[in-house]
Design a protein around this motif. Structure first.
Motif, PDB file in Angstrom:
ATOM      1  N   PRO A  55      17.373  32.420 -61.152  1.00 41.32           N
ATOM      2  CA  PRO A  55      17.371  32.390 -59.389  1.00 41.32           C
ATOM      3  C   PRO A  55      18.286  31.154 -59.414  1.00 41.32           C
ATOM      4  N   GLN A  56      18.786  30.206 -60.185  1.00 40.41           N
ATOM      5  CA  GLN A  56      19.459  28.957 -59.688  1.00 40.41           C
ATOM      6  C   GLN A  56      20.321  30.007 -59.112  1.00 40.41           C
TER       7      GLN A  56
ATOM      8  N   LEU B 174      21.806  33.316 -57.541  1.00 41.28           N
ATOM      9  CA  LEU B 174      21.181  33.379 -56.281  1.00 41.28           C
ATOM     10  C   LEU B 174      21.478  32.475 -55.781  1.00 41.28           C
ATOM     11  N   MET B 175      20.695  31.952 -55.792  1.00 45.21           N
ATOM     12  CA  MET B 175      21.137  29.883 -54.582  1.00 45.21           C
ATOM     13  C   MET B 175      21.848  29.835 -54.392  1.00 45.21           C
TER      14      MET B 175
ATOM     15  N   LEU C 296      17.536  34.034 -48.965  1.00 44.73           N
ATOM     16  CA  LEU C 296      17.301  33.250 -49.665  1.00 44.73           C
ATOM     17  C   LEU C 296      15.722  32.786 -48.792  1.00 44.73           C
TER      18      LEU C 296
ATOM     19  N   LEU D  42      13.095  35.527 -50.602  1.00 44.99           N
ATOM     20  CA  LEU D  42      12.805  35.540 -51.774  1.00 44.99           C
ATOM     21  C   LEU D  42      12.713  33.700 -52.459  1.00 44.99           C
ATOM     22  N   SER D  43      11.861  33.416 -51.242  1.00 47.91           N
ATOM     23  CA  SER D  43      11.701  31.772 -51.304  1.00 47.91           C
ATOM     24  C   SER D  43      11.205  31.772 -52.622  1.00 47.91           C
TER      25      SER D  43
ATOM     26  N   ASN E 121      10.713  33.547 -55.292  1.00 48.14           N
ATOM     27  CA  ASN E 121      11.061  33.877 -56.367  1.00 48.14           C
ATOM     28  C   ASN E 121      11.749  33.014 -56.830  1.00 48.14           C
ATOM     29  N   ILE E 122      12.736  32.554 -55.791  1.00 45.57           N
ATOM     30  CA  ILE E 122      13.711  31.252 -56.244  1.00 45.57           C
ATOM     31  C   ILE E 122      12.970  30.259 -57.222  1.00 45.57           C
ATOM     32  N   HIS E 123      11.788  29.462 -55.867  1.00 47.11           N
ATOM     33  CA  HIS E 123      10.958  28.201 -56.413  1.00 47.11           C
ATOM     34  C   HIS E 123       9.775  28.374 -55.543  1.00 47.11           C
TER      35      HIS E 123
ATOM     36  N   THR F 174       9.572  26.027 -52.622  1.00 49.94           N
ATOM     37  CA  THR F 174      10.526  26.488 -51.402  1.00 49.94           C
ATOM     38  C   THR F 174      10.156  26.839 -50.234  1.00 49.94           C
TER      39      THR F 174
ATOM     40  N   TRP G 149      14.909  22.290 -63.205  1.00 53.35           N
ATOM     41  CA  TRP G 149      15.022  23.387 -62.774  1.00 53.35           C
ATOM     42  C   TRP G 149      16.525  22.378 -62.380  1.00 53.35           C
TER      43      TRP G 149
END
Length: 1627
Positions: free
Chosen positions: A536-537, A539-540, A564, A567-568, A570-572, A575, A623
């Motif tokens: 995820p990091q 990707l962001m 982005l 995907l929010s 899935n990123i964290h 967010t 994270w």
């Protein structure tokens, strides 16, 4: 209608059928067809006779007639009598077979007639044809062809005959020896087979449902045998193809056992044709039919042919398809159909074959195999079901092919596979990867280049195809969602896929949103399971960096941000809500921006802020630390995209700010500094910004890390034997040092203000000052930037706490050394710009500089910048440095000048007093009068900026005087006229600001606005125009303002400075000085009388050497002063100047108009002289030729010239108005005497003088009108271009008429005095003056104003007298004037009736009238007068006048035709109710009707008018209404429809006059104008077309027929077309 007439006409049309003009041919055919449709039997008979009587007719001619017969038969078959049908059948049959040779056009036309008749009378046709189709005799080629075509056009009629025909035909086949006979038999057999198959397919509609396939089998087989065994081997390819086509069609009708028997021979034979022929479509079609027939009957032997079949078909399918050439496309489709037919019977063999072929690396072969594979996947789904994995494995080989053509086919196959469920299987992901890989292709061609090979598949085309395919798979193939999500995320991070980011993001957004909205559990990605996916990091970070360059890689910014947001979760999880709020506003900014308009700095700040807030929202140190580590690791992927990498450094800095683990921060900083590629400037800057951002939260740690890094091995110079390497290492080390220096600057800027001040000396400056003596450019630039950033940081902090920056002077000295080291004659680096910006940042800091320090700083900086060559100058290329491109150079110059201005302001800010201002200005002063434009521009612009700054920051505490005002104004005011526009406007700004500074010093308040000073600003716009008179006015206005605001004690300085200005490097500025001085002198110019002679002399000499406009103007004003005291002397001097006057003499004359009293005296004097002096003398042209020329006399001409110039002065208005009537008359008569007169030769000069004598008078008159403020008159004359006309002999009268017209309309009250002044000239001995005045008076009568002013009698009497003038033109104008009374004062017409009619009548009979101009005027005049005359005055003369006009109707002269028709219209009202007059109208009606198509548009208008007004007299209500509705001058007329309707009414209302009418029309068959001849033919045509039987007796058909037959041979095709059309009405 008499039979013979129709026949004559038809005959003429038959003769004209091959006219050389295609439109005539077309019309002849149409008319024949029209006649034929009306009277089919008769016209067909004529056509038959014609052909029989002319056996030797040209083939093309016969063909046209046969085609006409075919058309008539085709549309009137039901109405033609049976006997006629029979005779046509035998005619066509005879024409078709008369020649034993084949003559295609002729015989085809005859054959077509038989086919057309055969649609109804099949039995008669067959009887005729079969008579020529006898057993044992070879028939005519076209007999067979006709049978073939009949079987096509009338299937149900023909099939019953086919058995018999086939029976007769079979023996003939062996007799056919010629290829063309073999061809026609083969073609017929093909058509017969197709007809039989169609008949059998539609038995329910067939007349005989008992017909069966086996009825024909044996005959067909017998024919098959001959065609196949004998003819297919022919050498003639056309024949071979037709035979093959026939065999294909015949297969379906053969008995199964016979076909089975033939297959082993037939298929190889057809395949062998591919090699022998170029046209493959027919062969493939035939093959397809054979295969279809074989499969349908379940053939066993077909399998034995499979290998050779597949081999040949594969060759065909691999041939390139040219989409602009339909046969190749058709062939391709037929071949694919063959594959489908075979696939249904032999699926395994077929698939194996295709897959084996895929292994062949030949491009064409592969492309063909892929086309088949795609076709099979799409068309034979069930057969392919079990072979999916096999196909998936085999497709890998072509996927590795390098050819884009192959790749294009692979993509098409993948798309087909996706729709049929292949991609979910094992190995499917490779296909997805293939598509994505090709979404990332880069362009083949630079913009604007185009491929030369039309078949080439460019990268762009392939990429677009893959984009579309990916989109299609995402949106239309539902079962693929789990194949693509989340696998596609993998492709977002590797750099080689960067160009595919946009389509990838779009697909992922669609997939993700769909899963999210349906709450599918698969939406949530388990990154620990999906090992191939980026974290995820990563990707962001990747998507954020994409967003920072939103318009790169096909605009990936917006899709990246949207993804982005998708995907929010899935990123964290934290967010989601934050991004839902923040991201849409960022997207809307992008929507409204373009690559050019987006403010990049501002945008990047927004993204970094988003990152910072996101990390705060996530609030998870572990994270964030992982993000910092991964982002640092990810840096190397951007090595080829340095700007993106630089932004990633900033992201790392922001991430480290939010990172609380000191060890991680240290570790990542170390990583960044060690791995950075210091050689790259952008990357150095990126690293520094990242480190600076980190210092915001970790100042101690960052400084410690930088210190440690500065001492590390990176800076040790490694000893090396090779100098080469050593030098390379030096470079490296300097670059690393530069990075470190920049880092310190950024740390100072970004660190918290409360912590930084005490670290600047001990940590930051200590670390960078040891590098001050470097020679390396990179380090210099880094140092300058860094010092500037430090100064900025200090000034931010100083706002909150006091601070003395002890090292300020030391830093400034270092900076100035850098500038001094730069080359003086060019600018290749930003050193100057950066140094001055840095010094400007340092200036406000304490302590202040001493006077000397300040002086040095300014001197170095100003001289270093002002002395640079102009921005457009291209420097010589030196060895070590490349030249900047123009765009870079422009930016560099702009930044450097701006930086200098900021520096000057920062110096002035330390001492904002007159002395402080002087200390800055003295560095600029000497540059103001440089000889170089760019240097002056830089100096004045800089001055304007510092003065504006001075004024904005001015506070007057005690009464100081602004003692440098005079000196500054003296230096700057001449620059207002500088040749360089930018200097002029900047100079005005300077003076404006100076005067406001003076006002402040005088004690006026800040918001005080002074009108005089404010009036300077609009001067700037005027100064943009380099026109001298504008600059003159601006300078004099400027001087008035200056002298008004200038204190007495400063005046001397100013004047003194202005004198100095006269020897300025720019002549424009000398000029400005003279104007400014002149304006000052004007106020005090009383005591110059004694100096007059000298001044004139000085002016005379100076003016010849000075070309400047303003100086001339100044001199002119001096002349005016002299003239007010010595009028006679000045005028005499000026009149005696040589002609044409040079510009400065003109200027002096013009200046004389500035004083009304002086001007009045001069005008009086000139008018008196012009009136008594002879205007010209007649001079013999040469002794030999004889003849004379008019040559102007000198004095009157010079006076007219002078008068013209004098009137140009606006101030001359008052005297011009006072003397207007006399002056107007004087100039008008002078103009009359000047037209066609040449200027006198000047003895002193060799060349002929270039004065246009009439032009001068016309110009003077024009200017006089302007002075009298007759603007409407002027406007009118300019619109009509009257001035050009009035000057030239052949248009002079028109010009005078326009002048009189404009005066009457817009200056009526002035006319009585003008007429009074002009009357005496009517008896003048000069004919030219009489013409001018008569023309003027003649037009006045056109306007009612003369009656209102009681001038009518005077003018009429004058006109009557002129009727007998010896001059022809004067007589013509007087007749015109008399006619004009009807326009101007119609109420007076009857008062002068007798005189008018007498004058007009005699005018129409004028003998001495070379161009018939007087006649024309008399007719036009009479037309006008008639409108107002009482009936009693005209009654008796009507018919007399009518008779006089009639001969003019057909005159060759357009104007006379036009006038006579008009006059006829105007006469009509006097004749209404008179039978005699009605007859006269009917007499000329035909002429008028035909002139409605006259080639001259004015004549057409006249006809419309005359017919409209005569309409009531004609005696038919319908015609009257029609004329009045349709005949309007401005509307267009559909002539054909109009004449058609008119003939109908003539027939109804005047049947008795038809004889007279048609005879009148026929006379026009011989008219001179083709349009009229064509109109006459139309008229007769419509008359015939609308005529009922009973009236036919009124017409002489013989004459009509003869006439039209003659017109059908007219030289003009338009006439021939109309004659042919008219003949179409003979029925």
């Amino acid at each position: 209608m008499d039979e013979t007439d129709v026949e004559q006409v038809t005959l003429a049309l038959l003769d004209a059928a091959t006219d050389k003009d295609s439109e005539v041919q077309e019309q002849v055919r149409k008319s024949m067809l029209t006649l034929g449709k009306q009277q089919p039997d008769r016209v067909l008979a004529m056509c038959q006779d014609y052909l029989l009587k002319h056996p030797k007719l040209l083939v093309t001619h016969r063909v046209v007639i046969l085609q006409t017969i075919e058309l008539i038969v085709g549309c009137r078959i039901e109405e033609i009598s049976y006997p006629r049908i029979k005779s046509i059948i035998s005619l066509a049959s005879d024409e078709m077979t008369r020649s034993k040779d084949v003559i295609p056009d002729w015989q085809q036309a005859a054959s077509n007639i038989l086919v057309a008749v055969g649609n109804k009378h099949i039995n008669d046709i067959m009887e005729e044809i079969l008579s020529k189709f006898q057993p044992g005799l070879l028939p005519h080629f076209f007999v067979v062809q006709t049978l073939a075509n009949l079987s096509d056009s009338n299937v149900y009629g023909m099939v019953p005959f086919l058995n018999a025909i086939l029976g007769t035909m079979l023996p003939m086949l062996n007799m056919a020896k010629q290829d063309n006979m073999k061809w026609v038999f083969s073609s017929a057999l093909c058509h017969f087979s197709d007809s039989i198959l169609e008949y059998l397919a539609n038995l329910d509609k067939a007349p005989d449902p008992t017909v069966r396939k086996d009825t024909f089998s044996s005959e067909i087989y017998a024919a098959f045998d001959i065609l196949f065994n004998n003819w297919l081997q022919s050498r003639e390819s056309k024949l071979r193809l037709t035979v093959a086509e026939a065999l294909g069609s015949m297969c379906h009708l053969m008995a199964s056992d016979k076909l089975e028997e033939q297959i082993p021979k037939l298929i190889p034979a057809i395949l062998s044709l591919y090699k022998k022929n170029n046209e493959h479509y027919v062969i493939s079609k035939s093959l397809c039919q054979v295969l279809d027939a074989s499969v349908n009957m379940g053939s066993r032997v077909l399998e034995t042919q499979l290998d050779s079949l597949l081999f040949a078909l594969h060759q065909q399918v691999s041939a390139p398809v040219d989409y602009s050439n339909p046969p190749t496309v058709k062939n391709h489709n037929e071949v694919l159909r063959c594959f489908s037919i075979l696939a249904n019977s032999f699926p395994d063999r077929l698939v194996m074959f295709v897959l084996q072929k895929l292994e062949n690396s030949n491009e064409r072969s592969r492309v063909g195999s892929l086309a088949v594979l795609r076709h099979l996947i799409n068309s034979t789904t069930s057969t392919m079901e079990g072979k999916k994995l096999l196909i998936l494995a085999s497709i890998r080989q072509p996927m590795a092919d390098h050819s884009n053509k192959v790749k294009k086919r692979v993509v098409q196959v993948i798309s087909a596979m996706a729709h049929h469920g292949y991609l979910e299987l094992e190995g499917g992901e490779l296909l997805v990867r293939f598509i994505v890989q090709h979404c990332a292709l880069h362009d083949t061609y630079k913009r604007g280049h185009r491929p030369t090979d039309p078949e080439e598949v460019t990268n762009e085309a392939l990429r677009t195809m893959c984009d579309n395919t990916l989109h299609l798979l995402t949106t239309t193939v539902g079962q693929l969602a789990d194949v693509l999500w989340p696998k596609l995320l993998y492709f977002l991070t590797p750099p080689q896929f960067s160009n595919a980011t946009t389509p990838l993001c779009k697909s992922l957004i669609v997939l993700g949103n769909k899963k999210k909205n349906n709450q599918e559990p698969s939406f949530n990605i388990d990154f620990t399971q999906e090992v191939n996916l980026p974290s995820p990091q990563t990707l962001m970070v990747r998507l954020l960096v994409n967003a920072a360059f939103p318009f790169r890689d096909r605009g990936h910014g917006a899709p990246s941000l949207s993804l982005l947001q998708t995907l929010s979760n899935n990123i964290h999880p934290n967010t989601e809500t934050f991004w839902e709020k923040e991201i849409p506003s960022l997207l809307s900014i992008l929507e409204e921006s373009t690559a050019e308009s987006l403010d990049k700095k501002h945008w990047n700040e927004k993204l970094l802020k988003l990152l910072s807030k996101t990390l705060a929202t996530i609030d998870d140190d572990k994270w964030v630390c992982q993000l910092a580590a991964e982002a640092t690791r990810y840096l190397s992927t951007y090595n080829n995209a340095i700007e993106e990498k630089s932004f990633l450094y900033q992201c790392i800095g922001v991430t480290l700010q939010q990172c609380f683990n000191k060890e991680v921060v240290k570790k990542q900083l170390q990583e960044v500094l060690l791995t950075a590629r210091h050689n790259d400037a952008v990357e150095r800057e990126g690293v520094a910004m990242g480190v600076g951002l980190c210092a915001n939260s970790h100042l101690e740690g960052t400084l410690a890390k930088l210190d440690e890094f500065g001492k590390s091995d990176a800076f040790k110079k490694s000893p090396s034997i090779f100098n080469l390497l050593k030098e390379r290492n030096d470079v490296e080390v300097e670059k690393v040092k530069s990075t470190l220096i920049l880092c310190y600057g950024q740390v100072a800027l970004n660190a918290p203000p409360e912590k930084i001040l005490n670290r600047i000396d001990q940590d930051i400056l200590r670390s960078i000052s040891k590098h001050f003596n470097t020679k390396d450019l990179t380090m210099k630039l880094s140092l300058i930037q860094s010092v500037g950033l430090i100064a900025k940081a200090i000034s931010e902090c100083v706002k909150k706490q006091g601070y003395v920056f002890s090292r300020k002077q030391e830093l400034i000295t270092v900076m100035l050394d850098f500038i001094k080291a730069e080359p003086a004659d060019s600018m290749r680096t930003p050193v100057r710009h950066l140094v001055m910006t840095t010094c400007a940042n340092l200036m406000p800091l304490d302590p202040a500089l001493s006077e000397n320090e300040s002086f040095d700083l300014l001197k170095v900086c100003v001289n270093s910048v002002f002395s640079l060559p102009p921005e457009t100058h291209t420097p010589e290329k030196t060895k070590e440095e490349d030249i900047l491109d123009p765009k870079q150079r422009k930016a560099l110059y702009k930044d450097t000048l701006a930086a200098l201005q900021e520096l000057l302001k920062s110096v002035l800010a330390r001492d904002p007093t007159p002395d402080g201002l002087q200390s800055v200005f003295k560095h600029i002063e000497s540059w103001l009068s440089s000889g170089q434009d760019h240097e002056r521009e830089r100096a004045v612009t800089a001055t304007a900026h510092i003065l504006a700054y001075y004024l904005d920051n001015l506070t007057v505490k005690n009464m100081v005087s602004f003692h440098n005002l005079g000196a500054l104004l003296g230096r700057l005011s001449p620059r207002c006229s500088d040749p360089h526009p930018a200097v002029r406007t900047a100079a005005i700004d300077c003076i404006y600001t100076l005067l406001y500074i003076q006002l402040r010093y005088e004690g006026f308040s800040l918001d005080y606005k002074d009108d005089a000073v404010d009036s300077l600003l609009p001067l700037k716009d005027r100064l943009e125009n380099p026109d001298h008179s504008v600059l003159y006015k601006a300078c004099s206005d400027l001087t008035k303002v200056m002298s008004k605001r200038l204190p007495q004690q400063q005046l001397t300085t100013l004047v003194f400075m202005l004198f100095e200005g006269l020897v300025d490097s720019q002549t424009n500025c000398c000029r400005a000085s003279s104007v400014i001085l002149n304006t000052l002198l004007k106020n005090r110019g009383g005591g110059l009388q004694e100096l007059v002679p000298e001044m004139l002399e000085v002016l005379h000499v100076r003016l010849q050497s000075i070309t400047e406009e303003q100086v001339r103007v100044a001199a002119g004003q001096t002349v005016l002063i002299l003239a007010s005291q010595h009028l006679q002397i000045v005028v005499n001097t000026l009149v005696n100047q040589p002609l044409p006057f040079d510009s400065w003499t003109s200027e002096m004359w013009m200046a004389l108009g500035a004083d009304p009293i002086v001007a009045n005296q001069i005008i009086e004097m000139v008018m008196e002289k012009i009136a008594i002096m002879a205007p010209y003398i007649d001079r013999k042209e040469s002794m030999i030729r004889g003849g004379t020329t008019k040559v102007a006399t000198n004095q009157p001409l010079a006076m007219t010239c002078g008068l013209k110039e004098l009137l140009l002065n606006g101030q001359s208005q008052e005297p011009a108005v006072a003397l207007f009537p006399r002056l107007f008359s004087c100039l008008t008569v002078r103009l009359g005497a000047s037209v066609g007169v040449s200027a006198p030769k000047d003895n002193n000069t060799k060349h002929a003088a270039s004065v246009h004598v009439a032009g001068v008078a016309a110009d003077a008159l024009r200017i006089l009108l302007a002075r009298a403020q007759l603007d409407e008159v002027m406007k009118r004359l300019d619109e009509d271009k009257a001035w050009d006309l009035i000057k030239e002999p052949n248009t002079h009268i028109t010009g005078v008429t326009l002048l009189a017209r404009a005066m009457s309309k817009h200056a009526g009250p002035r006319l009585p005095s003008i007429v009074e002044c002009l009357c005496p000239s009517l008896n003048n001995i000069y004919e030219c003056q009489r013409v001018t005045v008569t023309a003027f008076f003649s037009e006045l009568l056109n306007h009612h104003v003369v009656t209102e002013l009681m001038l009518i009698d005077v003018l009429m009497n004058n006109m009557m007298e002129r009727i007998s003038d010896p001059c022809c033109t004067v007589r013509m104008l007087s007749v015109r004037g008399l006619g004009n009374i009807a326009e101007g004062s119609p109420e007076k017409v009857n008062k002068y009736a007798k005189e008018l009619l007498a004058a007009m009548s005699s005018g129409m009979e004028e003998k001495d009238d070379p161009g018939k101009l007087i006649t024309l005027e008399a007719m036009s005049g009479l037309s006008k007068v008639l409108l107002y005359l009482d009936k009693k005055n005209v009654h008796l003369l009507v018919v007399y006048i009518f008779m006089k006009i009639k001969p003019f109707l057909e005159s060759e002269n357009d104007e006379i035709r036009c006038a006579s028709i008009h006059l006829m219209g105007n006469l009509s009202k006097f004749g209404s109710g008179e039978p005699v007059f009605k007859d006269q109208i009917h007499n000329v009606l035909v002429s008028l009707l035909l002139h409605l198509v006259d080639p001259n548009p004015q004549v057409v208008k006249a006809c419309k008018f005359a017919m409209r007004v005569c309409a009531p007299v004609v005696g038919s209500e319908q015609i009257t209404t029609m004329f009045q509705n349709h005949l309007h001058e401005d509307k267009s007329l559909h002539y054909g429809e109009f004449i058609n309707d008119l003939t109908k009414y003539l027939i109804q209302d005047f049947p008795g006059m038809l004889n007279f009418y048609h005879i009148s029309v026929i006379q026009f068959f011989k008219s001179n104008w083709p349009e009229v001849r064509a109109g006459a033919a139309m008229f007769i045509g419509f008359l015939l077309g609308n005529l009922p039987e009973e009236h036919l007796s009124h017409l002489n058909m013989g004459t009509i027929t003869k006439g039209l037959v003659m017109l059908l041979q007219d030289p003009d095709p338009v006439v021939r077309v109309k004659a042919a059309e008219a003949m179409g009405h003979f029925h």
